[in-house]
Design a protein around this motif. Structure first.
Motif, PDB file in Angstrom:
ATOM      1  N   LEU A  99       0.817  -1.220   0.000  1.00 32.45           N
ATOM      2  CA  LEU A  99       0.000   0.000   0.000  1.00 32.45           C
ATOM      3  C   LEU A  99       0.847   1.265   0.000  1.00 32.45           C
ATOM      4  N   ALA A 100       2.008   1.205   0.648  1.00 28.35           N
ATOM      5  CA  ALA A 100       2.859   2.393   0.736  1.00 28.35           C
ATOM      6  C   ALA A 100       3.349   2.844  -0.637  1.00 28.35           C
ATOM      7  N   GLY A 101       3.295   1.971  -1.626  1.00 28.97           N
ATOM      8  CA  GLY A 101       3.633   2.376  -2.989  1.00 28.97           C
ATOM      9  C   GLY A 101       2.529   3.196  -3.634  1.00 28.97           C
ATOM     10  N   LEU A 102       1.321   3.122  -3.068  1.00 26.94           N
ATOM     11  CA  LEU A 102       0.171   3.809  -3.643  1.00 26.94           C
ATOM     12  C   LEU A 102      -0.268   5.031  -2.846  1.00 26.94           C
ATOM     13  N   ILE A 103      -0.105   4.966  -1.528  1.00 28.45           N
ATOM     14  CA  ILE A 103      -0.524   6.056  -0.638  1.00 28.45           C
ATOM     15  C   ILE A 103       0.605   6.326   0.352  1.00 28.45           C
ATOM     16  N   PRO A 104       0.545   7.442   1.092  1.00 31.25           N
ATOM     17  CA  PRO A 104       1.597   7.717   2.071  1.00 31.25           C
ATOM     18  C   PRO A 104       1.719   6.584   3.111  1.00 31.25           C
ATOM     19  N   TRP A 105       2.948   6.336   3.553  1.00 30.90           N
ATOM     20  CA  TRP A 105       3.229   5.228   4.454  1.00 30.90           C
ATOM     21  C   TRP A 105       2.397   5.307   5.737  1.00 30.90           C
TER      22      TRP A 105
END
Length: 173
Positions: free
Chosen positions: A39-45
Protein backbone atom coordinates in the motif's frame (compact mmCIF):
# COMPACT_ATOMS: atom_id res chain seq x y z
CA UNK A 1 -22.67 -9.54 16.58
CA UNK A 2 -22.74 -11.60 19.76
CA UNK A 3 -20.30 -14.40 20.33
CA UNK A 4 -22.01 -17.76 20.10
CA UNK A 5 -20.19 -20.71 21.63
CA UNK A 6 -20.56 -24.23 20.42
CA UNK A 7 -21.53 -26.32 23.44
CA UNK A 8 -19.02 -29.11 22.80
CA UNK A 9 -15.94 -26.85 22.65
CA UNK A 10 -14.07 -26.18 25.85
CA UNK A 11 -11.92 -23.08 26.29
CA UNK A 12 -8.24 -23.98 25.78
CA UNK A 13 -5.72 -23.87 28.59
CA UNK A 14 -3.32 -20.95 28.98
CA UNK A 15 -0.40 -22.57 27.11
CA UNK A 16 -2.57 -23.70 24.20
CA UNK A 17 -4.21 -20.27 24.03
CA UNK A 18 -0.80 -18.56 24.08
CA UNK A 19 0.50 -20.78 21.27
CA UNK A 20 -2.63 -20.00 19.24
CA UNK A 21 -2.25 -16.29 20.08
CA UNK A 22 1.34 -16.30 18.80
CA UNK A 23 0.35 -18.21 15.65
CA UNK A 24 -2.63 -15.98 14.81
CA UNK A 25 -0.94 -12.73 15.81
CA UNK A 26 2.30 -13.66 14.07
CA UNK A 27 0.50 -14.67 10.89
CA UNK A 28 -1.52 -11.49 10.82
CA UNK A 29 1.62 -9.48 11.60
CA UNK A 30 3.57 -10.99 8.70
CA UNK A 31 0.66 -10.46 6.31
CA UNK A 32 0.34 -6.89 7.60
CA UNK A 33 3.99 -6.10 6.90
CA UNK A 34 3.53 -7.16 3.26
CA UNK A 35 0.27 -5.22 3.01
CA UNK A 36 1.84 -2.01 4.38
CA UNK A 37 4.72 -2.31 1.93
CA UNK A 38 2.34 -2.84 -1.00
CA UNK A 39 0.00 0.00 0.00
CA UNK A 40 2.86 2.39 0.74
CA UNK A 41 3.63 2.38 -2.99
CA UNK A 42 0.17 3.81 -3.64
CA UNK A 43 -0.52 6.06 -0.64
CA UNK A 44 1.60 7.72 2.07
CA UNK A 45 3.23 5.23 4.45
CA UNK A 46 1.54 6.61 7.59
CA UNK A 47 -1.90 6.21 6.01
CA UNK A 48 -1.04 2.71 4.75
CA UNK A 49 0.15 1.75 8.23
CA UNK A 50 -3.01 3.15 9.86
CA UNK A 51 -5.32 1.31 7.44
CA UNK A 52 -3.46 -1.97 7.79
CA UNK A 53 -3.39 -1.61 11.57
CA UNK A 54 -7.18 -1.20 11.72
CA UNK A 55 -7.87 -4.11 9.37
CA UNK A 56 -5.30 -6.40 11.00
CA UNK A 57 -6.66 -5.65 14.49
CA UNK A 58 -10.20 -6.50 13.35
CA UNK A 59 -8.97 -9.71 11.71
CA UNK A 60 -6.84 -10.75 14.69
CA UNK A 61 -9.71 -10.12 17.11
CA UNK A 62 -11.99 -12.36 15.05
CA UNK A 63 -9.31 -15.07 14.96
CA UNK A 64 -8.76 -14.77 18.70
CA UNK A 65 -12.51 -15.01 19.38
CA UNK A 66 -13.02 -18.02 17.14
CA UNK A 67 -9.75 -19.90 17.61
CA UNK A 68 -7.35 -18.60 20.25
CA UNK A 69 -9.62 -18.25 23.27
CA UNK A 70 -12.24 -20.83 22.35
CA UNK A 71 -15.19 -18.48 22.09
CA UNK A 72 -16.33 -20.50 19.09
CA UNK A 73 -18.08 -17.59 17.39
CA UNK A 74 -17.71 -14.05 16.19
CA UNK A 75 -16.32 -11.33 18.42
CA UNK A 76 -18.75 -8.81 19.89
CA UNK A 77 -18.45 -5.06 19.41
CA UNK A 78 -17.28 -4.79 23.03
CA UNK A 79 -14.52 -7.31 22.37
CA UNK A 80 -13.46 -5.48 19.21
CA UNK A 81 -13.32 -2.18 21.10
CA UNK A 82 -11.33 -3.61 24.01
CA UNK A 83 -8.98 -5.42 21.64
CA UNK A 84 -8.43 -2.21 19.68
CA UNK A 85 -7.61 -0.43 22.94
CA UNK A 86 -5.03 -3.06 23.86
CA UNK A 87 -3.54 -2.90 20.36
CA UNK A 88 -3.31 0.90 20.57
CA UNK A 89 -1.59 0.64 23.95
CA UNK A 90 0.90 -1.84 22.50
CA UNK A 91 1.53 0.43 19.53
CA UNK A 92 2.19 3.35 21.90
CA UNK A 93 4.64 1.30 23.99
CA UNK A 94 6.66 0.22 20.94
CA UNK A 95 6.73 3.81 19.68
CA UNK A 96 7.91 5.04 23.08
CA UNK A 97 10.61 2.36 23.18
CA UNK A 98 11.92 3.48 19.80
CA UNK A 99 11.76 7.13 20.86
CA UNK A 100 13.69 6.33 24.04
CA UNK A 101 16.31 4.51 21.98
CA UNK A 102 16.73 7.56 19.75
CA UNK A 103 17.09 9.80 22.82
CA UNK A 104 19.68 7.51 24.44
CA UNK A 105 21.69 6.54 21.36
CA UNK A 106 22.44 9.13 18.70
CA UNK A 107 22.83 6.69 15.81
CA UNK A 108 21.68 3.21 16.79
CA UNK A 109 22.59 0.43 14.41
CA UNK A 110 20.03 -1.76 12.70
CA UNK A 111 20.70 -4.67 15.08
CA UNK A 112 20.12 -2.50 18.18
CA UNK A 113 16.96 -1.00 16.65
CA UNK A 114 15.60 -4.45 15.88
CA UNK A 115 16.49 -5.72 19.36
CA UNK A 116 14.69 -2.82 21.04
CA UNK A 117 11.67 -3.02 18.75
CA UNK A 118 11.32 -6.79 19.02
CA UNK A 119 11.78 -6.69 22.81
CA UNK A 120 9.10 -4.01 23.15
CA UNK A 121 6.84 -5.98 20.79
CA UNK A 122 7.34 -9.19 22.76
CA UNK A 123 6.56 -7.46 26.07
CA UNK A 124 3.47 -5.75 24.69
CA UNK A 125 2.40 -8.98 22.99
CA UNK A 126 2.57 -10.86 26.31
CA UNK A 127 0.68 -8.05 28.05
CA UNK A 128 -1.91 -8.01 25.25
CA UNK A 129 -2.37 -11.77 25.55
CA UNK A 130 -3.05 -11.36 29.28
CA UNK A 131 -5.54 -8.54 28.67
CA UNK A 132 -7.37 -10.46 25.96
CA UNK A 133 -7.50 -13.69 28.00
CA UNK A 134 -8.32 -12.17 31.40
CA UNK A 135 -10.53 -9.24 30.36
CA UNK A 136 -11.70 -9.19 26.74
CA UNK A 137 -12.62 -12.88 26.34
CA UNK A 138 -13.03 -13.75 30.04
CA UNK A 139 -16.80 -13.10 30.05
CA UNK A 140 -17.21 -15.51 27.17
CA UNK A 141 -15.50 -18.25 29.20
CA UNK A 142 -17.46 -17.51 32.39
CA UNK A 143 -20.76 -17.38 30.48
CA UNK A 144 -19.94 -20.80 29.00
CA UNK A 145 -19.19 -22.33 32.39
CA UNK A 146 -22.49 -20.97 33.75
CA UNK A 147 -24.37 -22.29 30.73
CA UNK A 148 -22.87 -25.73 31.22
CA UNK A 149 -23.85 -25.81 34.88
CA UNK A 150 -27.45 -24.81 34.12
CA UNK A 151 -28.01 -27.49 31.47
CA UNK A 152 -31.09 -29.67 32.06
CA UNK A 153 -30.67 -33.32 32.95
CA UNK A 154 -30.58 -35.72 30.02
CA UNK A 155 -33.94 -37.37 29.29
CA UNK A 156 -32.60 -40.80 30.27
CA UNK A 157 -31.76 -39.59 33.79
CA UNK A 158 -35.12 -37.85 34.20
CA UNK A 159 -37.02 -40.98 33.11
CA UNK A 160 -35.04 -43.31 35.37
CA UNK A 161 -36.31 -41.65 38.55
CA UNK A 162 -39.91 -41.26 39.50
CA UNK A 163 -41.37 -37.86 40.44
CA UNK A 164 -42.54 -39.37 43.73
CA UNK A 165 -38.95 -40.02 44.84
CA UNK A 166 -37.12 -36.63 45.28
CA UNK A 167 -34.07 -38.37 46.76
CA UNK A 168 -33.60 -40.34 43.55
CA UNK A 169 -33.67 -37.09 41.59
CA UNK A 170 -30.96 -35.60 43.82
CA UNK A 171 -28.75 -38.68 43.43
CA UNK A 172 -29.16 -38.57 39.64
CA UNK A 173 -28.06 -34.94 39.46
Amino acid sequence: MDTARKPDRAAPGALTAFARFALCGGGVGIASSFAVTALAGLIPWALANALVTVVSTLLATELHARFTFGAGGRATWRQHTQSAGSAAAGYAVTCLAMLALRLLVAEPGAVLEQAVYLSASALTGAARFAVLRLVVFAQTRSRTVGARAARPLPATVARASSPADPAALCRAA
